[in-house]
Design an enzyme around this catalytic site. Sequence first.
Site, PDB file in Angstrom:
ATOM      1  N   ASP A 100       0.893  -1.099   0.034  1.00  0.00           N
ATOM      2  CA  ASP A 100       0.008   0.184  -0.062  1.00  0.00           C
ATOM      3  C   ASP A 100       0.866   1.272  -0.007  1.00  0.00           C
ATOM      4  OD1 ASP A 100      -2.213  -1.699   0.088  1.00  0.00           O
ATOM      5  OD2 ASP A 100      -2.144  -1.568   2.486  1.00  0.00           O
TER       6      ASP A 100
HETATM    7  N1  URA Z   1      -0.844  -5.889   4.005  1.00  0.00           N
HETATM    8  C1  URA Z   1      -1.295  -4.741   4.037  1.00  0.00           C
HETATM    9  O1  URA Z   1      -2.284  -4.383   4.575  1.00  0.00           O
HETATM   10  N2  URA Z   1      -0.955  -3.751   3.326  1.00  0.00           N
HETATM   11  C2  URA Z   1       0.485  -4.138   2.486  1.00  0.00           C
HETATM   12  O2  URA Z   1       0.734  -3.186   1.685  1.00  0.00           O
HETATM   13  C3  URA Z   1       0.920  -5.095   2.673  1.00  0.00           C
HETATM   14  C4  URA Z   1       0.281  -5.974   3.257  1.00  0.00           C
END
Ligand code: URA
Length: 238
Positions: A100
């Site tokens: 993310d």
């Molecule tokens: N889990 C998440 O919530 N976000 C990420 O970027 C990777 C794993």
Amino acid sequence: MRLDKALSLAGYTRSEAKALIARGRVCVSGEAVRDAGRSVQLCEVTLDGSPIDAQQEVYLMLHKPAGVVTATEDKRLPTVVSLLPEMYQRRKIGPVGRLDRDVTGLVLLTTDGQLAHRLISPRWKAEKQYRARCEGALDAGDVEAFAAGLELSDFTAAPAKLEILEAGETSLADVILTEGKFHQVKRMFAAVGHPLISLQRLRIGCVTLDEALAPGQFRRLTDAEISGLKQSAQLSDG
Ligand code: URA
């Protein structure tokens, strides 16, 4: 083309190419050449006796900063690919899976689509390790809930390992998963009542984020790291 250009097409930075040439590791038609500007054909150039193949695959690790999207292009925001020098951008390199925008840490980037696919497919069970800071005090019940496989709104997460490193007003923990659904780690912590404050990826398979890399920096994977990833994905290292 110039010798240093040929090496850059094979994925070496200008300073790496200069050092390889200076050490006499680069030959043109069998003869060591110390002149980076020498005019060459790609097919005549060898490094340590092996042909440099401009099409050879590239494998990098990047320390992703917050605010950067894990994509090859974005109209508004910097991407993990835009942080790389142009010579890599020209090589159709892409990230292995996604983090993310607010999540930091290890992103692998490669031109090797088959390896990338296997590292993200739950079928090959490559481990991904994250370090999470969350609200509230984690306890043994949370470790059990992660290990049992958490029920989320649209799927049941595969069993995951939670190791508590600090527990108090906020907690610090490492979590190891073998799958990577959308917002999975955030959703797992929310499901046990400990919303995430921050998340960093530390490891994919045998490759751990290099502590020497500041956010935004990258390096090529070592041969041992590449072989380890391929072995875990049952791809021959030929
Ligand atoms: N889990 C998440 O919530 N976000 C990420 O970027 C990777 C794993």
